[in-house]
Design a protein around this motif. Structure first.
Motif, short mmCIF file in Angstrom:
data_model
loop_
_atom_site.label_atom_id
_atom_site.label_comp_id
_atom_site.label_asym_id
_atom_site.label_seq_id
_atom_site.Cartn_x
_atom_site.Cartn_y
_atom_site.Cartn_z
N UNK A 46 32.22 48.02 40.57
CA UNK A 46 32.59 49.26 39.88
C UNK A 46 33.68 50.05 40.59
N UNK A 47 34.12 49.60 41.75
CA UNK A 47 35.16 50.32 42.48
C UNK A 47 36.43 50.43 41.63
N UNK A 48 36.98 51.63 41.54
CA UNK A 48 38.20 51.87 40.77
C UNK A 48 39.29 52.29 41.74
N UNK A 49 40.34 51.49 41.82
CA UNK A 49 41.44 51.78 42.75
C UNK A 49 42.69 51.09 42.21
N UNK A 50 43.87 51.71 42.34
CA UNK A 50 45.08 51.08 41.80
C UNK A 50 45.45 49.77 42.47
N UNK A 51 45.01 49.58 43.70
CA UNK A 51 45.21 48.30 44.39
C UNK A 51 43.86 47.89 44.97
N UNK A 52 42.98 47.49 44.09
CA UNK A 52 41.57 47.30 44.43
C UNK A 52 41.38 46.23 45.50
N UNK A 53 42.09 45.09 45.40
CA UNK A 53 41.92 44.03 46.38
C UNK A 53 42.25 44.50 47.79
N UNK A 54 43.39 45.20 47.93
CA UNK A 54 43.77 45.71 49.25
C UNK A 54 42.75 46.72 49.75
N UNK A 55 42.25 47.58 48.85
CA UNK A 55 41.26 48.57 49.27
C UNK A 55 40.00 47.89 49.76
N UNK A 285 42.20 36.07 39.10
CA UNK A 285 42.13 37.37 38.46
C UNK A 285 40.68 37.81 38.41
N UNK A 286 40.45 39.07 38.71
CA UNK A 286 39.10 39.63 38.65
C UNK A 286 39.18 41.02 38.03
N UNK A 287 38.11 41.45 37.42
CA UNK A 287 38.08 42.71 36.69
C UNK A 287 38.53 43.87 37.58
N UNK A 288 39.55 44.59 37.14
CA UNK A 288 39.99 45.79 37.84
C UNK A 288 40.78 45.55 39.10
N UNK A 289 41.07 44.29 39.40
CA UNK A 289 41.72 43.97 40.67
C UNK A 289 43.09 43.35 40.39
N UNK A 290 44.04 43.65 41.25
CA UNK A 290 45.36 43.04 41.11
C UNK A 290 45.26 41.53 41.31
#
Length: 318
Positions: A46-55, A285-290
């Protein structure tokens, strides 16, 4: 309070469940705040971040910098590259590492060798403090359904592994030596990790490029010198990496080899630049992730990639 990191494969429910099972046993003994479980404790779904993988990489790395010991779960000959990267990171910091395996296979460099190891890369054997191996099924139960009986036998083995992990950590495993940071004014040594699968003349060409830029080179010898003792060559490779100012690793192909992942982790932990050729594989590719060209611990653990030797030269000159 000590902090324990459970490194495990993330991409299927049964792997996440196994990580959670080990973490649950640790939390019962040491308290829930003493355990960090990736995906669960980063709230990855559920994490929401513009660069989710890096976060996610940053959140995991922040914990890796604080932990007192690692429990890593590995299975089979195709070892998870993200887990191996995390092991390399912990080893670079000198953190004790316990590896849990339920694989009933062992590995050796040739068909007729007397050497048997729990991993298909001897560098792993060198880095871990203890291997907790539970390869056999538990005792047969009394269930009438043979599948339930088989499930119970496997769960018994997993429970035994969890108990042994808790007991081992309660004994306070001894930390190893941390890898020093790269020397700024010392010898310009580049560590080169070729692919264990062989192939083209990539290693020779990269070696020439490094030497043209004033670097002495150490080429990992675990898979290139068939006559050498792989245990001793693993020690020599790790020692060379500790003296290197940078590393170049071959991650081409469908997955990152375990040794390359270990090197990337150690470099990320100690501030060594580490470069790799672009892998040339499919993106994930994964949901919400770059989009990712590799496991996010590999992708963001690397200092940079290059498409050709001119690209490597630009990296070295930067």
């Amino acid at each position: 309070m000590a902090l324990y990191y459970v490194a495990h494969r993330l991409f299927a429910a049964h792997d996440r469940a196994l990580g959670a099972y080990i973490a649950h046993h640790l939390a019962r003994r040491f308290g829930p705040d003493a355990v960090f479980l990736p995906f669960c404790d980063t709230d990855e779904e559920t994490l929401d971040h513009p660069c989710k993988g890096r976060r996610l990489f940053e959140l995991d790395s922040e914990r890796l910098d604080l932990i007192d010991a690692m429990v890593a779960i590995l299975h089979g000959p195709s070892l998870d590259d993200g887990v191996c990267m995390e092991i390399g990171y912990a080893a670079g910091r000198g953190v004790p590492i316990l590896v849990v395996i339920t694989d009933f296979q062992v590995y050796g460099p040739t068909a007729d060798t007397a050497l048997r190891m729990p991993f298909p890369d001897p560098l792993l054997q060198h880095l871990v403090n203890r291997v907790i191996s539970v390869p056999q099924l538990g005792p047969p139960g009394g269930e009438n359904d043979r599948f339930q009986r088989f499930l119970a036998q496997n769960l018994h083995a997993v429970t035994q592994a969890a108990i042994e992990v808790v007991d081992a950590l309660a004994g306070s495993p001894t930390p190893g030596p941390a890898m020093p940071p790269p020397s700024i004014n010392g010898r310009r040594l580049a560590y080169l990790e070729p692919s264990p699968y062989g192939g083209d003349d990539w290693t020779a060409r990269v070696t020439d490029a490094l030497r043209a830029h004033g670097f002495a080179t150490h080429q990992a010898g675990r898979f290139t010198n068939a006559a050498a003792d792989p245990t001793l060559t693993a020690i020599a490779d790790w020692t060379a990496l500790a003296h290197a100012s940078l590393a170049v690793v071959d991650i081409r192909g469908p997955e990152t080899p375990p040794g390359a992942a270990l090197v990337i982790g150690a470099c990320a932990a100690t501030g060594r630049p580490v470069y790799a050729p672009e892998p040339g594989s499919w993106w994930t590719f994964a949901h919400g992730r770059e989009p990712n060209y590799r496991n996010l611990m590999i992708q963001y653990g690397l200092t940079g990639t290059f498409s050709d030797l001119d690209g490597l030269a630009k990296r070295l000159e930067a």
